[in-house]
Design a protein around this motif. Structure first.
Motif, PDB file in Angstrom:
ATOM      1  N   ALA A 163       0.828  -1.278  -0.074  1.00 37.19           N
ATOM      2  CA  ALA A 163      -0.054  -0.043  -0.020  1.00 37.19           C
ATOM      3  C   ALA A 163       0.878   1.215  -0.154  1.00 37.19           C
ATOM      4  N   ARG A 164       0.182   2.340  -0.145  1.00 38.96           N
ATOM      5  CA  ARG A 164       0.693   3.605  -0.351  1.00 38.96           C
ATOM      6  C   ARG A 164       0.081   4.454   1.019  1.00 38.96           C
ATOM      7  N   ILE A 165       0.705   4.658   1.982  1.00 33.85           N
ATOM      8  CA  ILE A 165       0.220   5.246   3.322  1.00 33.85           C
ATOM      9  C   ILE A 165       0.568   6.348   3.633  1.00 33.85           C
ATOM     10  N   VAL A 166      -0.162   7.563   3.564  1.00 29.24           N
ATOM     11  CA  VAL A 166       0.006   9.078   3.727  1.00 29.24           C
ATOM     12  C   VAL A 166      -0.322   9.385   5.002  1.00 29.24           C
ATOM     13  N   PHE A 167       0.472   9.685   5.953  1.00 29.14           N
ATOM     14  CA  PHE A 167       0.344  10.507   7.259  1.00 29.14           C
ATOM     15  C   PHE A 167       0.025  11.851   7.297  1.00 29.14           C
ATOM     16  N   ASP A 168      -0.804  12.504   8.286  1.00 28.09           N
ATOM     17  CA  ASP A 168      -0.792  13.755   8.653  1.00 28.09           C
ATOM     18  C   ASP A 168       0.220  13.747   9.677  1.00 28.09           C
ATOM     19  N   LEU A 169       0.795  15.071  10.219  1.00 28.32           N
ATOM     20  CA  LEU A 169       1.960  15.088  11.005  1.00 28.32           C
ATOM     21  C   LEU A 169       1.654  15.416  12.505  1.00 28.32           C
ATOM     22  N   ARG A 220       4.833   1.980   1.202  1.00 29.39           N
ATOM     23  CA  ARG A 220       5.530   3.052   0.852  1.00 29.39           C
ATOM     24  C   ARG A 220       4.667   4.496   1.906  1.00 29.39           C
ATOM     25  N   LEU A 221       5.522   5.105   2.337  1.00 31.75           N
ATOM     26  CA  LEU A 221       5.172   6.071   3.466  1.00 31.75           C
ATOM     27  C   LEU A 221       5.378   7.531   2.879  1.00 31.75           C
ATOM     28  N   GLY A 222       4.440   8.415   2.975  1.00 33.30           N
ATOM     29  CA  GLY A 222       4.472   9.646   2.667  1.00 33.30           C
ATOM     30  C   GLY A 222       3.731  10.550   3.836  1.00 33.30           C
ATOM     31  N   ILE A 223       3.967  11.818   3.853  1.00 37.11           N
ATOM     32  CA  ILE A 223       3.661  12.828   4.809  1.00 37.11           C
ATOM     33  C   ILE A 223       2.698  13.902   3.785  1.00 37.11           C
ATOM     34  N   PRO A 225      -2.679   0.370  -3.428  1.00 33.08           N
ATOM     35  CA  PRO A 225      -3.788   0.919  -2.652  1.00 33.08           C
ATOM     36  C   PRO A 225      -3.421   2.093  -1.808  1.00 33.08           C
ATOM     37  N   GLN A 226      -4.270   2.650  -1.369  1.00 38.39           N
ATOM     38  CA  GLN A 226      -4.304   4.042  -0.940  1.00 38.39           C
ATOM     39  C   GLN A 226      -4.930   4.211   0.582  1.00 38.39           C
ATOM     40  N   LEU A 227      -4.267   4.509   1.534  1.00 43.21           N
ATOM     41  CA  LEU A 227      -4.672   4.943   3.020  1.00 43.21           C
ATOM     42  C   LEU A 227      -4.258   6.256   3.607  1.00 43.21           C
ATOM     43  N   ASP A 258      -4.089   3.712  19.636  1.00 44.97           N
ATOM     44  CA  ASP A 258      -2.830   3.132  19.891  1.00 44.97           C
ATOM     45  C   ASP A 258      -2.079   2.610  18.882  1.00 44.97           C
ATOM     46  N   PHE A 259      -0.885   3.271  18.464  1.00 43.50           N
ATOM     47  CA  PHE A 259      -0.146   3.010  17.171  1.00 43.50           C
ATOM     48  C   PHE A 259       0.192   1.628  17.192  1.00 43.50           C
ATOM     49  N   ALA A 260       0.236   0.629  18.131  1.00 44.29           N
ATOM     50  CA  ALA A 260       0.513  -0.662  18.028  1.00 44.29           C
ATOM     51  C   ALA A 260      -0.529  -1.201  17.117  1.00 44.29           C
ATOM     52  N   GLU A 261      -1.666  -0.864  17.333  1.00 47.70           N
ATOM     53  CA  GLU A 261      -2.730  -1.505  16.260  1.00 47.70           C
ATOM     54  C   GLU A 261      -2.565  -1.287  15.077  1.00 47.70           C
ATOM     55  N   LEU A 262      -1.810  -0.085  14.537  1.00 49.24           N
ATOM     56  CA  LEU A 262      -2.123   0.160  13.072  1.00 49.24           C
ATOM     57  C   LEU A 262      -1.389  -0.695  12.247  1.00 49.24           C
ATOM     58  N   PRO A 263      -0.431  -1.657  12.247  1.00 47.30           N
ATOM     59  CA  PRO A 263      -0.002  -2.472  11.292  1.00 47.30           C
ATOM     60  C   PRO A 263      -1.050  -3.523  11.193  1.00 47.30           C
ATOM     61  N   ARG A 264      -1.767  -3.822  12.141  1.00 46.71           N
ATOM     62  CA  ARG A 264      -2.876  -4.745  12.141  1.00 46.71           C
ATOM     63  C   ARG A 264      -4.186  -4.199  11.261  1.00 46.71           C
ATOM     64  N   LEU A 265      -4.346  -3.153  11.685  1.00 42.84           N
ATOM     65  CA  LEU A 265      -5.476  -2.361  10.815  1.00 42.84           C
ATOM     66  C   LEU A 265      -5.092  -2.286   9.429  1.00 42.84           C
ATOM     67  N   VAL A 266      -4.144  -1.800   8.940  1.00 39.99           N
ATOM     68  CA  VAL A 266      -3.612  -1.788   7.784  1.00 39.99           C
ATOM     69  C   VAL A 266      -3.841  -2.934   6.927  1.00 39.99           C
ATOM     70  N   HIS A 267      -3.147  -4.108   7.443  1.00 38.54           N
ATOM     71  CA  HIS A 267      -3.549  -5.521   6.902  1.00 38.54           C
ATOM     72  C   HIS A 267      -4.753  -5.610   6.794  1.00 38.54           C
ATOM     73  N   GLU A 268      -5.639  -5.636   7.821  1.00 40.82           N
ATOM     74  CA  GLU A 268      -7.047  -6.054   7.759  1.00 40.82           C
ATOM     75  C   GLU A 268      -7.843  -5.292   6.594  1.00 40.82           C
ATOM     76  N   LEU A 269      -7.502  -4.045   6.330  1.00 41.54           N
ATOM     77  CA  LEU A 269      -8.053  -3.081   5.520  1.00 41.54           C
ATOM     78  C   LEU A 269      -7.791  -3.675   4.037  1.00 41.54           C
ATOM     79  N   LEU A 270      -6.545  -4.084   3.766  1.00 37.81           N
ATOM     80  CA  LEU A 270      -6.021  -4.394   2.622  1.00 37.81           C
ATOM     81  C   LEU A 270      -6.497  -5.868   2.019  1.00 37.81           C
ATOM     82  N   VAL A 271      -6.801  -6.857   3.048  1.00 39.62           N
ATOM     83  CA  VAL A 271      -7.172  -8.067   2.897  1.00 39.62           C
ATOM     84  C   VAL A 271      -8.573  -7.856   2.407  1.00 39.62           C
ATOM     85  N   ALA A 272      -9.341  -6.957   2.984  1.00 41.89           N
ATOM     86  CA  ALA A 272     -10.960  -6.704   2.885  1.00 41.89           C
ATOM     87  C   ALA A 272     -11.004  -6.020   1.511  1.00 41.89           C
ATOM     88  N   ALA A 273      -9.958  -5.410   1.223  1.00 43.06           N
ATOM     89  CA  ALA A 273     -10.416  -4.496  -0.141  1.00 43.06           C
ATOM     90  C   ALA A 273     -10.475  -5.333  -1.277  1.00 43.06           C
TER      91      ALA A 273
END
Length: 217
Positions: free
Chosen positions: A2-8, A103-106, A158-160, A202-217
């Motif tokens: 995925a392409r994952i873009v974050f606010d700062l 791949r990560l962006g801001i 995919p975009q998140l 909790d940021f510890a949740e984020l990698p799992r949430l990303v994986h679940e969203l990509l699997v569900a897409a």
């Protein structure tokens, strides 16, 4: 992957103490009472110009002083790094996402120069393949153009989008991309009033949430 873009600000880093400090230095020059940290949280989100406008209004300083105070504020911004820290779990989450090949962006409304300065100071800049600030284009969030630009710079996939505020929620909605809402930042509205795909505290949740969203897409 995925392409994952974050606010700062309010998403990856708690920069409010530093922004609070430079705001009050500007107000001190004007012989005005400083603003509180709570007010600083409330004023963050729409870029430096809007922050200065809200700061002025809080202290009864006229519109005619906007350009001068904005110049003073921005001149101090690159050095506003010493009190800023990443939120708990952010670095570990970014490590996991990078290791998984994402791949990560801001995409932030913070001006691009202080954006780069604070990420370099925190040794976080290496995580991101692209960075877009509030002054990188003629428009800024919630206009979706900077977010689209960030995704385009990351190639295909995919975009998140990950953010903390009503501005971020609107940006994600207008861009038509899944939005992951970090609930512990500078949020001004209840979670249920903000459009989002998933919310996390909790940021510890984020990698799992990303994986679940990509699997569900």
């Amino acid at each position: 992957m995925a392409r994952i873009v974050f606010d700062l600000d309010g998403t990856l880093i708690d920069s409010a103490p530093d922004i609070h400090g430079i705001a009050n230095k500007v107000l001190e020059q004007e012989r005005c009472e400083g603003i509180s940290l709570a007010q600083t949280h409330d004023f963050i989100g729409n870029g430096a110009a809007v922050f200065v406008s809200k700061m002025r209004a809080a202290r009864g300083i006229g519109d005619s002083e906007q350009a001068r105070l904005y110049t003073d504020f921005v001149a101090r911004y690159d050095d506003a790094v010493t009190l800023t820290l990443p939120y708990s779990g952010v670095l570990a989450a970014l490590d996991k996402l990078k290791a998984s090949g994402h791949r990560l962006g801001i995409c932030t409304n913070k001006p691009i120069s202080p954006c780069r300065a604070v990420l370099a100071h925190l040794k976080m800049d290496h995580y991101f393949d692209t960075m877009w600030g509030g002054d990188s284009l003629a428009v800024h969030k919630p206009d979706p153009a900077p977010l689209h630009a960030a995704f385009a710079a990351l190639g295909d996939g995919p975009q998140l989008y990950v953010g903390d505020s009503d501005v971020d929620a609107e940006t994600g909605q207008r861009a038509g991309v899944p939005f992951l809402l970090y609930t512990e930042g500078y949020r001004k509205f209840p979670v249920e009033q903000m459009p989002h795909t998933v919310a996390f505290s909790d940021f510890a949740e984020l990698p799992r949430l990303v994986h679940e969203l990509l699997v569900a897409a």
